[in-house]
Motif scaffolding. Structure first.
Motif, PDB file in Angstrom:
ATOM      1  N   GLY A 150       0.219  21.098  -7.620  1.00 32.47           N
ATOM      2  CA  GLY A 150      -0.126  19.696  -7.382  1.00 32.47           C
ATOM      3  C   GLY A 150       0.636  18.744  -8.284  1.00 32.47           C
ATOM      4  N   LEU A 151       0.685  19.036  -9.581  1.00 26.12           N
ATOM      5  CA  LEU A 151       1.390  18.163 -10.519  1.00 26.12           C
ATOM      6  C   LEU A 151       2.901  18.179 -10.276  1.00 26.12           C
ATOM      7  N   SER A 152       3.426  19.347  -9.915  1.00 22.47           N
ATOM      8  CA  SER A 152       4.850  19.428  -9.602  1.00 22.47           C
ATOM      9  C   SER A 152       5.193  18.563  -8.400  1.00 22.47           C
ATOM     10  N   LEU A 153       4.329  18.598  -7.393  1.00 21.20           N
ATOM     11  CA  LEU A 153       4.532  17.771  -6.202  1.00 21.20           C
ATOM     12  C   LEU A 153       4.421  16.286  -6.549  1.00 21.20           C
ATOM     13  N   LEU A 154       3.467  15.944  -7.414  1.00 19.99           N
ATOM     14  CA  LEU A 154       3.286  14.550  -7.820  1.00 19.99           C
ATOM     15  C   LEU A 154       4.516  14.043  -8.585  1.00 19.99           C
ATOM     16  N   SER A 155       5.029  14.867  -9.486  1.00 25.96           N
ATOM     17  CA  SER A 155       6.226  14.488 -10.242  1.00 25.96           C
ATOM     18  C   SER A 155       7.409  14.282  -9.310  1.00 25.96           C
ATOM     19  N   ALA A 156       7.579  15.179  -8.347  1.00 21.63           N
ATOM     20  CA  ALA A 156       8.669  15.048  -7.385  1.00 21.63           C
ATOM     21  C   ALA A 156       8.499  13.790  -6.543  1.00 21.63           C
ATOM     22  N   GLY A 157       7.243  13.476  -6.184  1.00 19.27           N
ATOM     23  CA  GLY A 157       6.985  12.272  -5.395  1.00 19.27           C
ATOM     24  C   GLY A 157       7.401  11.009  -6.125  1.00 19.27           C
ATOM     25  N   PHE A 158       7.067  10.919  -7.410  1.00 26.74           N
ATOM     26  CA  PHE A 158       7.468   9.751  -8.196  1.00 26.74           C
ATOM     27  C   PHE A 158       8.988   9.696  -8.365  1.00 26.74           C
ATOM     28  N   ARG A 159       9.619  10.866  -8.487  1.00 29.46           N
ATOM     29  CA  ARG A 159      11.083  10.896  -8.620  1.00 29.46           C
ATOM     30  C   ARG A 159      11.742  10.413  -7.333  1.00 29.46           C
ATOM     31  N   LEU A 160      11.213  10.828  -6.195  1.00 31.35           N
ATOM     32  CA  LEU A 160      11.749  10.390  -4.917  1.00 31.35           C
ATOM     33  C   LEU A 160      11.481   8.902  -4.692  1.00 31.35           C
ATOM     34  N   ALA A 161      10.341   8.417  -5.194  1.00 32.02           N
ATOM     35  CA  ALA A 161      10.051   6.981  -5.107  1.00 32.02           C
ATOM     36  C   ALA A 161      11.069   6.191  -5.910  1.00 32.02           C
ATOM     37  N   GLN A 162      11.437   6.730  -7.083  1.00 30.65           N
ATOM     38  CA  GLN A 162      12.460   6.061  -7.883  1.00 30.65           C
ATOM     39  C   GLN A 162      13.792   6.014  -7.132  1.00 30.65           C
ATOM     40  N   ALA A 163      14.172   7.150  -6.536  1.00 31.84           N
ATOM     41  CA  ALA A 163      15.437   7.211  -5.804  1.00 31.84           C
ATOM     42  C   ALA A 163      15.440   6.227  -4.637  1.00 31.84           C
ATOM     43  N   SER A 164      14.312   6.121  -3.944  1.00 38.56           N
ATOM     44  CA  SER A 164      14.216   5.179  -2.826  1.00 38.56           C
ATOM     45  C   SER A 164      14.373   3.742  -3.307  1.00 38.56           C
ATOM     46  N   ALA A 165      13.698   3.419  -4.423  1.00 37.04           N
ATOM     47  CA  ALA A 165      13.784   2.070  -4.970  1.00 37.04           C
ATOM     48  C   ALA A 165      15.205   1.747  -5.414  1.00 37.04           C
ATOM     49  N   LEU A 166      15.862   2.701  -6.050  1.00 38.54           N
ATOM     50  CA  LEU A 166      17.241   2.475  -6.505  1.00 38.54           C
ATOM     51  C   LEU A 166      18.186   2.311  -5.310  1.00 38.54           C
ATOM     52  N   GLY A 167      17.968   3.109  -4.258  1.00 39.30           N
ATOM     53  CA  GLY A 167      18.813   2.994  -3.072  1.00 39.30           C
ATOM     54  C   GLY A 167      18.685   1.635  -2.410  1.00 39.30           C
ATOM     55  N   HIS A 202      19.354  -7.261  -9.347  1.00 40.70           N
ATOM     56  CA  HIS A 202      19.595  -5.815  -9.349  1.00 40.70           C
ATOM     57  C   HIS A 202      19.044  -5.188 -10.625  1.00 40.70           C
ATOM     58  N   GLY A 203      19.231  -5.851 -11.750  1.00 37.89           N
ATOM     59  CA  GLY A 203      18.704  -5.333 -13.012  1.00 37.89           C
ATOM     60  C   GLY A 203      17.189  -5.251 -13.017  1.00 37.89           C
ATOM     61  N   ILE A 204      16.550  -6.264 -12.419  1.00 39.17           N
ATOM     62  CA  ILE A 204      15.085  -6.264 -12.333  1.00 39.17           C
ATOM     63  C   ILE A 204      14.605  -5.118 -11.439  1.00 39.17           C
ATOM     64  N   GLY A 205      15.277  -4.942 -10.305  1.00 37.67           N
ATOM     65  CA  GLY A 205      14.920  -3.852  -9.399  1.00 37.67           C
ATOM     66  C   GLY A 205      15.112  -2.495 -10.048  1.00 37.67           C
ATOM     67  N   TYR A 206      16.148  -2.384 -10.884  1.00 34.77           N
ATOM     68  CA  TYR A 206      16.407  -1.137 -11.601  1.00 34.77           C
ATOM     69  C   TYR A 206      15.250  -0.820 -12.547  1.00 34.77           C
ATOM     70  N   ASN A 207      14.774  -1.851 -13.245  1.00 36.42           N
ATOM     71  CA  ASN A 207      13.640  -1.659 -14.169  1.00 36.42           C
ATOM     72  C   ASN A 207      12.384  -1.233 -13.431  1.00 36.42           C
ATOM     73  N   LEU A 208      12.164  -1.809 -12.256  1.00 33.02           N
ATOM     74  CA  LEU A 208      11.007  -1.412 -11.455  1.00 33.02           C
ATOM     75  C   LEU A 208      11.097   0.061 -11.069  1.00 33.02           C
ATOM     76  N   ALA A 209      12.292   0.492 -10.667  1.00 32.98           N
ATOM     77  CA  ALA A 209      12.482   1.891 -10.281  1.00 32.98           C
ATOM     78  C   ALA A 209      12.239   2.827 -11.457  1.00 32.98           C
ATOM     79  N   LEU A 210      12.609   2.375 -12.656  1.00 31.48           N
ATOM     80  CA  LEU A 210      12.433   3.213 -13.843  1.00 31.48           C
ATOM     81  C   LEU A 210      10.964   3.462 -14.176  1.00 31.48           C
ATOM     82  N   MET A 211      10.077   2.604 -13.688  1.00 33.45           N
ATOM     83  CA  MET A 211       8.650   2.854 -13.903  1.00 33.45           C
ATOM     84  C   MET A 211       8.210   4.096 -13.127  1.00 33.45           C
ATOM     85  N   PHE A 212       8.765   4.288 -11.936  1.00 31.79           N
ATOM     86  CA  PHE A 212       8.487   5.512 -11.173  1.00 31.79           C
ATOM     87  C   PHE A 212       9.074   6.716 -11.916  1.00 31.79           C
ATOM     88  N   PHE A 213      10.281   6.535 -12.449  1.00 32.92           N
ATOM     89  CA  PHE A 213      10.932   7.616 -13.178  1.00 32.92           C
ATOM     90  C   PHE A 213      10.141   7.996 -14.423  1.00 32.92           C
TER      91      PHE A 213
END
Length: 250
Positions: free
Chosen positions: A94-111, A143-154
């Motif tokens: 469960g925790l591994s899946l949750l960590s991966a989910g937040f990582r993918l959320a970061q990637a989506s936000a950065l994209g 872009h810098g602000i959006g990057y910071n938002l994505a880093l919260m997921f990371f």
């Protein structure tokens, strides 16, 4: 299966391979992230839209290369999220899946955030006006602000990942602690940038805090490449097959 039953060697090799792949992906992320971030920072002149736009227009090829570097970084981020999921799944599904989910959320936000850089190019192409110059500067900073938002997921992702690394037995416990410390650095810096109106006055201090994350991630990448994962006398490895068999959804 008994907890003392040894893991099938095929599974052990698989874990090592996943760890090495994750190490390569980590290096790609670090190199591309540093190139894109530092290069754009050199083009940005704080408080001077005209100078910033001039830098972008005279170095458009370089600016476009930063976009490509970020795109490669995002693709590697998706892949490493999946790699860490499979690597840490035997520890806690469960925790591994949750960590991966937040990582993918970061990637989506950065994209999605890369669109702001393409908008900058739209404003800087053709005849420049005071309005287009100002708009280009606004989107450059956005872009810098959006990057910071994505880093919260990371930050959330590596907080969970650090905990799993700590309890896994695959890695030294200090490595998991360092990842959680790096996560705290990201949280402190980015939270401050969102809630402090005068963040710029303390930016250097907060950025020194978050800079601790870079050596931690580099250490993690090198450990994955050189050491991979522990495969002897490690409970988490001994119970790999059992963990997969009893994990939710199996």
């Amino acid at each position: 299966m008994s907890a003392t039953t040894q893991t099938n060697p095929t599974n052990t090799v698989s874990l090592r391979q996943i760890a090495r792949i994750a190490g390569v992906l980590y290096i790609i992320i670090i190199v591309c992230g540093m190139f894109g971030g530092l290069t754009r920072e050199s083009l940005l002149v704080s408080g001077d839209p005209a100078a910033t736009v001039e830098n972008v227009t005279t170095s458009e090829g370089l600016f476009r290369m930063t976009i490509m570097a970020d795109l490669v970084m995002v693709l590697a981020d998706v892949a490493i999220g999946v790699a860490f999921f499979y690597l840490l799944k035997p520890v806690n599904h469960g925790l591994s899946l949750l960590s991966a989910g937040f990582r993918l959320a970061q990637a989506s936000a950065l994209g999605i955030n890369l669109l702001t850089l393409f908008i900058v190019l739209q404003f800087t192409s053709g005849d420049m006006t005071a309005s287009s110059t100002e708009n280009a500067y606004v989107f450059f900073n956005a872009h810098g602000i959006g990057y910071n938002l994505a880093l919260m997921f990371f930050a959330t992702s590596i907080l969970i990942q650090g905990y799993l690394v700590y309890i896994s037995g695959y890695f030294p416990k200090w490595l998991g602690i360092l990842l959680m410390v790096a996560s705290a650095g990201y949280f402190i810096d980015n939270t401050a940038s969102f809630i402090l109106p005068n963040y710029a006055d303390y930016a250097d201090t907060f950025q020194m805090i978050v800079m601790v994350a870079f050596p931690v991630e580099l250490i993690m990448a090198l450990y994955l490449l050189v050491k991979g994962v522990r495969t002897k006398n490690t409970p988490a490895v001994i119970n790999v097959e059992q963990a997969y068999a009893t994990a939710p959804g199996q």
